[in-house]
Design a protein around this motif. Sequence first.
Motif, short mmCIF file in Angstrom:
data_model
loop_
_atom_site.label_atom_id
_atom_site.label_comp_id
_atom_site.label_asym_id
_atom_site.label_seq_id
_atom_site.Cartn_x
_atom_site.Cartn_y
_atom_site.Cartn_z
N UNK A 99 39.14 63.17 6.56
CA UNK A 99 39.12 63.53 7.98
C UNK A 99 38.43 62.42 8.74
N UNK A 100 39.02 62.00 9.85
CA UNK A 100 38.44 60.98 10.72
C UNK A 100 38.39 61.58 12.12
N UNK A 101 37.25 61.40 12.81
CA UNK A 101 37.13 61.98 14.13
C UNK A 101 36.11 61.28 15.00
N UNK A 102 35.95 61.78 16.22
CA UNK A 102 35.06 61.19 17.22
C UNK A 102 34.01 62.21 17.63
N UNK A 103 32.76 61.75 17.71
CA UNK A 103 31.65 62.57 18.17
C UNK A 103 31.13 61.97 19.48
N UNK A 104 30.97 62.79 20.49
CA UNK A 104 30.35 62.36 21.75
C UNK A 104 29.27 63.38 22.11
N UNK A 105 28.05 62.90 22.22
CA UNK A 105 26.88 63.70 22.58
C UNK A 105 26.75 64.95 21.72
N UNK A 106 26.87 64.77 20.40
CA UNK A 106 26.64 65.86 19.46
C UNK A 106 27.77 66.84 19.30
N UNK A 107 28.94 66.55 19.88
CA UNK A 107 30.10 67.45 19.79
C UNK A 107 31.28 66.67 19.23
N UNK A 108 31.96 67.27 18.26
CA UNK A 108 33.18 66.66 17.72
C UNK A 108 34.28 66.90 18.75
N UNK A 109 34.74 65.82 19.41
CA UNK A 109 35.75 65.98 20.46
C UNK A 109 37.17 65.78 19.95
N UNK A 110 37.34 64.96 18.93
CA UNK A 110 38.65 64.78 18.29
C UNK A 110 38.44 64.77 16.79
N UNK A 111 39.35 65.39 16.06
CA UNK A 111 39.26 65.40 14.60
C UNK A 111 40.65 65.35 14.00
N UNK A 112 40.72 65.19 12.69
CA UNK A 112 41.98 65.10 11.95
C UNK A 112 42.86 63.95 12.43
N UNK A 113 42.24 62.81 12.75
CA UNK A 113 42.99 61.63 13.17
C UNK A 113 43.44 60.86 11.92
N UNK A 114 44.41 59.96 12.10
CA UNK A 114 45.03 59.30 10.95
C UNK A 114 44.15 58.25 10.29
N UNK A 115 43.57 57.35 11.07
CA UNK A 115 42.79 56.27 10.48
C UNK A 115 41.71 55.79 11.45
N UNK A 116 40.86 54.91 10.95
CA UNK A 116 39.72 54.44 11.74
C UNK A 116 40.17 53.55 12.89
N UNK A 117 41.22 52.76 12.71
CA UNK A 117 41.70 51.89 13.79
C UNK A 117 42.18 52.71 14.99
N UNK A 118 42.95 53.73 14.75
CA UNK A 118 43.41 54.62 15.82
C UNK A 118 42.23 55.32 16.47
N UNK A 119 41.29 55.76 15.66
CA UNK A 119 40.12 56.46 16.17
C UNK A 119 39.28 55.56 17.07
N UNK A 120 39.13 54.30 16.70
CA UNK A 120 38.38 53.34 17.51
C UNK A 120 39.06 53.14 18.86
N UNK A 121 40.38 52.99 18.85
CA UNK A 121 41.12 52.83 20.10
C UNK A 121 40.98 54.07 20.98
N UNK A 122 41.05 55.24 20.38
CA UNK A 122 40.89 56.49 21.14
C UNK A 122 39.48 56.63 21.70
N UNK A 123 38.47 56.17 20.95
CA UNK A 123 37.10 56.23 21.44
C UNK A 123 36.93 55.38 22.69
N UNK A 124 37.46 54.16 22.68
CA UNK A 124 37.37 53.33 23.87
C UNK A 124 38.18 53.92 25.03
N UNK A 125 39.31 54.53 24.73
CA UNK A 125 40.09 55.20 25.77
C UNK A 125 39.34 56.39 26.37
N UNK A 126 38.65 57.15 25.53
CA UNK A 126 37.85 58.27 26.04
C UNK A 126 36.70 57.78 26.91
#
Length: 79
Positions: free
Chosen positions: A30-57
């Motif tokens: 499982x790969x996901x994004x945490x912002x201020x102690x809350x998991x905002x996105x989870x079950x993402x495909x890979x770390x590269x996509x997750x990094x791009x989504x983090x900057x987009x968020x």
Amino acid sequence: MTEASALSAIMKTTVGIYVTKQTPGNDFPDVGIIIEGVVVLQDLDDVALTTALLFGLCYSLNMRYPSQFRYTLKGFKRC
């Protein structure tokens, strides 16, 4: 890492990406994004996509980039 310690680590995280490894009961990592102690996105495909989504968020939510991570973007640019 126990579930309680993982939850404690999530609560202390300002901005982050988490990756859980495969376990016998879990077929896929499982790969996901945490912002201020809350998991905002989870079950993402890979770390590269997750990094791009983090900057987009950060951009779309108009978040102020944490000052302690001021050199992170420079590191990404050099990679």
